[in-house]
Motif scaffolding. Sequence first.
Motif, PDB file in Angstrom:
ATOM      1  N   ARG A   1      38.211  34.417  19.057  1.00 41.78           N
ATOM      2  CA  ARG A   1      37.707  33.497  20.083  1.00 41.78           C
ATOM      3  C   ARG A   1      36.233  33.724  20.404  1.00 41.78           C
ATOM      4  O   ARG A   1      35.449  32.781  20.452  1.00 41.78           O
ATOM      5  CB  ARG A   1      38.549  33.633  21.340  1.00 41.78           C
ATOM      6  CG  ARG A   1      37.977  32.906  22.525  1.00 41.78           C
ATOM      7  CD  ARG A   1      38.840  33.068  23.724  1.00 41.78           C
ATOM      8  NE  ARG A   1      39.528  31.794  23.858  1.00 41.78           N
ATOM      9  CZ  ARG A   1      40.625  31.596  24.519  1.00 41.78           C
ATOM     10  NH1 ARG A   1      41.217  32.585  25.113  1.00 41.78           N
ATOM     11  NH2 ARG A   1      41.159  30.409  24.591  1.00 41.78           N
TER      12      ARG A   1
ATOM     13  N   SER B   1      47.041  30.113  15.535  1.00 38.67           N
ATOM     14  CA  SER B   1      46.806  30.413  16.955  1.00 38.67           C
ATOM     15  C   SER B   1      46.414  31.873  17.158  1.00 38.67           C
ATOM     16  O   SER B   1      45.570  32.179  18.002  1.00 38.67           O
ATOM     17  CB  SER B   1      48.026  30.056  17.796  1.00 38.67           C
ATOM     18  OG  SER B   1      49.121  30.877  17.482  1.00 38.67           O
ATOM     19  N   LYS B   2      46.988  32.774  16.370  1.00 39.34           N
ATOM     20  CA  LYS B   2      46.619  34.195  16.507  1.00 39.34           C
ATOM     21  C   LYS B   2      45.200  34.451  16.022  1.00 39.34           C
ATOM     22  O   LYS B   2      44.445  35.188  16.647  1.00 39.34           O
ATOM     23  CB  LYS B   2      47.583  35.093  15.731  1.00 39.34           C
ATOM     24  CG  LYS B   2      49.028  35.152  16.176  1.00 39.34           C
ATOM     25  CD  LYS B   2      49.332  34.717  17.558  1.00 39.34           C
ATOM     26  CE  LYS B   2      50.806  34.639  17.820  1.00 39.34           C
ATOM     27  NZ  LYS B   2      51.305  33.351  18.228  1.00 39.34           N
TER      28      LYS B   2
ATOM     29  N   LEU C   1      43.696  25.910  20.524  1.00 38.61           N
ATOM     30  CA  LEU C   1      44.819  26.761  20.924  1.00 38.61           C
ATOM     31  C   LEU C   1      45.905  25.939  21.618  1.00 38.61           C
ATOM     32  O   LEU C   1      47.095  26.173  21.417  1.00 38.61           O
ATOM     33  CB  LEU C   1      44.348  27.883  21.843  1.00 38.61           C
ATOM     34  CG  LEU C   1      43.627  29.038  21.169  1.00 38.61           C
ATOM     35  CD1 LEU C   1      43.024  29.977  22.206  1.00 38.61           C
ATOM     36  CD2 LEU C   1      44.570  29.797  20.262  1.00 38.61           C
TER      37      LEU C   1
ATOM     38  N   SER D   1      39.590  26.465  22.960  1.00 44.44           N
ATOM     39  CA  SER D   1      40.706  26.176  23.867  1.00 44.44           C
ATOM     40  C   SER D   1      41.522  24.954  23.473  1.00 44.44           C
ATOM     41  O   SER D   1      42.757  25.013  23.479  1.00 44.44           O
ATOM     42  CB  SER D   1      40.203  26.030  25.304  1.00 44.44           C
ATOM     43  OG  SER D   1      39.702  27.257  25.754  1.00 44.44           O
TER      44      SER D   1
ATOM     45  N   LEU E   1      42.758  32.240  15.948  1.00 43.09           N
ATOM     46  CA  LEU E   1      41.867  31.645  16.947  1.00 43.09           C
ATOM     47  C   LEU E   1      41.750  32.531  18.181  1.00 43.09           C
ATOM     48  O   LEU E   1      40.673  32.677  18.752  1.00 43.09           O
ATOM     49  CB  LEU E   1      42.354  30.254  17.340  1.00 43.09           C
ATOM     50  CG  LEU E   1      42.162  29.150  16.312  1.00 43.09           C
ATOM     51  CD1 LEU E   1      42.832  27.866  16.784  1.00 43.09           C
ATOM     52  CD2 LEU E   1      40.693  28.910  16.028  1.00 43.09           C
ATOM     53  N   SER E   2      42.860  33.120  18.604  1.00 47.36           N
ATOM     54  CA  SER E   2      42.832  33.999  19.777  1.00 47.36           C
ATOM     55  C   SER E   2      42.005  35.254  19.511  1.00 47.36           C
ATOM     56  O   SER E   2      41.210  35.672  20.349  1.00 47.36           O
ATOM     57  CB  SER E   2      44.245  34.404  20.175  1.00 47.36           C
ATOM     58  OG  SER E   2      44.959  33.303  20.639  1.00 47.36           O
TER      59      SER E   2
END
Length: 131
Positions: free
Chosen positions: A26, A19-20, A39, A36, A22-23
Motif C-alpha cells: 500500500r 488484496s494481500k 481493496l 483503497s 495491495l495491502s
Amino acid sequence: SVSPILFFFFVLGVTGIISKVLSLGRNYLIRYFRVSPLLSIAGLIEFVFFILGSVWVFKIFEPSYNPADGDLYCNKIAYLFALIYISSIYVLLLGLLIFFCSCLMLIKCIKEKFEHDPEQAKQEETSLPTN
C-alpha cells in the motif's frame, strides 16, 4: 467444463492474493494510484464468490465422486475442502455473533443494575481509589 468448486477456489485465491499484495504494498503503490478502491473491489469480489461458493457447495451436497458420471462428478478432495472451508467460516461468524451478543447482554445487565440501585452505584464510585 470447469467445475464450479474449482472456479470458486481459483477466483477466491486470485482475489485473495491481489488484496494481500495491495495491502502489503500500500505505501509504495499509493504513489502511483489509489489503493483503497481496489481493496474494496477485491473484498467485494471475495464476498460475492464466498456466497456463490456456499450456494454451489451446499446445493450439490453430496456430489458424485465417480468420474464416469460426467457433469455430476466432483473431485472429492476439492469438494470436501470447500465444504470444510465454508463451514468453518460460518462457524467462526456464528461464534463472533454469539460473543458480541453476550457482551451486549452483559453491558445491559450491568447498566440496569446501576440504574435500579443508584445508592450502590454512588458507593462503588466513592470506593474507587484515586490517584
